[in-house]
Design an enzyme around this catalytic site. Structure first.
Site, mmCIF file in Angstrom:
data_model
loop_
_atom_site.group_PDB
_atom_site.id
_atom_site.type_symbol
_atom_site.label_atom_id
_atom_site.label_comp_id
_atom_site.label_asym_id
_atom_site.label_seq_id
_atom_site.Cartn_x
_atom_site.Cartn_y
_atom_site.Cartn_z
ATOM 1 N N SER A 253 1.661 -8.709 -2.844
ATOM 2 C CA SER A 253 2.323 -7.404 -2.791
ATOM 3 C C SER A 253 2.590 -6.913 -4.197
ATOM 4 O O SER A 253 2.534 -7.674 -5.164
ATOM 5 C CB SER A 253 3.648 -7.504 -2.021
ATOM 6 O OG SER A 253 3.443 -7.863 -0.675
ATOM 7 N N SER A 291 -1.127 -7.339 2.054
ATOM 8 C CA SER A 291 -0.439 -6.877 0.845
ATOM 9 C C SER A 291 0.538 -5.769 1.173
ATOM 10 O O SER A 291 0.271 -4.891 1.991
ATOM 11 C CB SER A 291 -1.467 -6.369 -0.170
ATOM 12 O OG SER A 291 -0.857 -6.050 -1.399
ATOM 13 N N ASP A 293 2.216 -2.679 -0.607
ATOM 14 C CA ASP A 293 2.000 -1.878 -1.817
ATOM 15 C C ASP A 293 2.914 -0.649 -1.758
ATOM 16 O O ASP A 293 2.639 0.296 -1.016
ATOM 17 C CB ASP A 293 0.537 -1.451 -1.909
ATOM 18 C CG ASP A 293 -0.417 -2.608 -1.623
ATOM 19 O OD1 ASP A 293 -0.329 -3.622 -2.334
ATOM 20 O OD2 ASP A 293 -1.219 -2.497 -0.679
#
Length: 383
Positions: A253, A291, A293
């Site tokens: 992340s 992830s 983001d």
């Protein structure tokens, strides 16, 4: 020992040898993303009034984590709120306070970054910190972002305490920002190397408004690393989908915080935050399924603060026009890109022990000498 470390253990695994290169900032090895000039510090704190505080937790052989706090101004943020916008590329994360920030378009607390399992404790600490300064507060929207540092940190041990968060908030200052394996970046990884905290800034020329834009990142994500257009990850043999089999360097992340002194509405700050993703893309981000983001943008301009007069409907706010936003968009993407590079180039190698298996773990800092050599090979004229 990095400032804020809570015991005598070093964050890294010993000093880097000269053959591997020492920690540097991107511009020291010829990397200068974009076209705009940086501020004096090349940091988010080039935006007047912004403060950053960090606490690094290194304990024994297993704890490698920390806290990074960003305060938009040094006053009472709950009483003098700032407009803010949020952008999400892939939402695999635990960003506390996100929905109210999106709904109202403002920050009423500092932004705290930490590890995934420390979000709850950080929220409690931010609430405590805010209540202590506001006797009439009955609702507090604490904004806490995270990345998962469990590859190097014993995240289940819950090493971050409320006291750490309060120390980061109270210790926040203007001026230089420490980067690399510190604060919320102590245990993070990026592109298969050690990630961390990084920052950068841009100054627009007077003809474009003369504003400052600063970015701070907590890098813990992957893909195929590109540094100012140079395919460093490919050249150094570490990148996502290498030989169609390497899945180890992609998930993770990234948290991005963007500050500006431009008089922007929360709507245009949301648009500005979205441009952070352009900066991340330039670094080779995969924006993978696993992830998270996120980017938060806020304005420090005194004219757009949301104090008592504004909330009573007795004050109007300036609003920078849409058709003059493009230079700010470009500057934000540039600052985010360089902040990521600084987060990795300033990092030091961090070693720890997996408490479950007893095995040694290492987050190796990228070899800055090797990066310099790659850059010089691709740009011999710039050396």
């Amino acid at each position: 020992m990095p400032p804020g470390t809570t015991d005598g253990a070093p964050a890294g695994g010993g000093p880097a040898g000269p053959e591997r290169g020492q920690p540097v900032r991107a511009r020291e090895i010829g990397l200068r993303p974009g076209q705009f000039a940086t501020g004096a510090l090349n940091a988010i704190t080039d935006v007047d009034g912004v403060l950053v505080g960090q606490v690094t937790r290194v304990e024994g052989e297993t704890i490698r984590t920390g806290v990074t706090a960003i305060r938009p101004h040094g006053g009472n943020l709950f009483a003098e709120r700032v407009p803010a916008g949020l952008a999400v590329m892939n939402g695999f994360g635990k960003l506390a306070g996100a929905t109210q920030m999106m709904e109202l378009g403002e920050l009423e607390t500092p932004i705290v970054l930490t590890n995934t399992l420390a979000v709850g404790r950080a929220v409690e600490a931010v609430v405590d910190w805010t209540l202590a300064r506001n006797a009439d507060a009955r609702s507090v929207n604490a904004v806490v972002g995270e990345t998962n540092d469990g590859r190097l940190n014993d995240i289940r041990a819950r090493g971050v305490t409320g006291a750490d968060v309060l120390a980061a908030l109270d210790g926040a200052v203007v001026g230089p920002v420490e980067e690399g394996s510190v604060g919320a970046g102590t245990g993070t990884m990026a592109f298969g190397w050690k990630g961390g905290i990084g920052t950068s800034s841009r100054l627009l020329p007077t003809a474009l408004g003369g504003f400052a834009i600063g970015a701070l990142v907590q890098s813990n994500y992957g893909g195929a690393l590109v540094m100012d257009g140079v395919p460093v990850g490919r050249e150094l043999g570490k990148f996502y989908l290498r030989e169609h089999a390497d899945q180890g360097d992609v998930d993770g992340s990234v948290m991005v915080v963007i500050a500006t002194d431009a008089p922007l509405s929360d709507r245009n700050l949301q648009r500005l935050a979205l441009r952070a993703m352009a900066g991340l893309a330039r670094t080779g981000a995969a924006f993978s399924d696993g992830s998270g983001d996120y980017a938060i943008a806020f304005s420090t301009h005194a004219g757009v603060r949301r104090g008592a007069a504004h909330r009573a409907g007795d004050a109007s706010l300036p609003d920078w026009p849409n058709d003059r936003m493009s230079p700010l968009f470009v500057a934000a993407a540039e600052a985010v890109e360089e902040a990521v590079l600084n987060s990795m180039l300033r990092a030091v190698t961090v070693e720890s022990r997996d408490p479950a298996t007893g095995r040694r773990r290492k987050g190796e800092a990228i070899d800055t000498a090797a990066v310099r050599a790659v850059v010089e090979r691709y740009r011999p004229a710039q050396g």
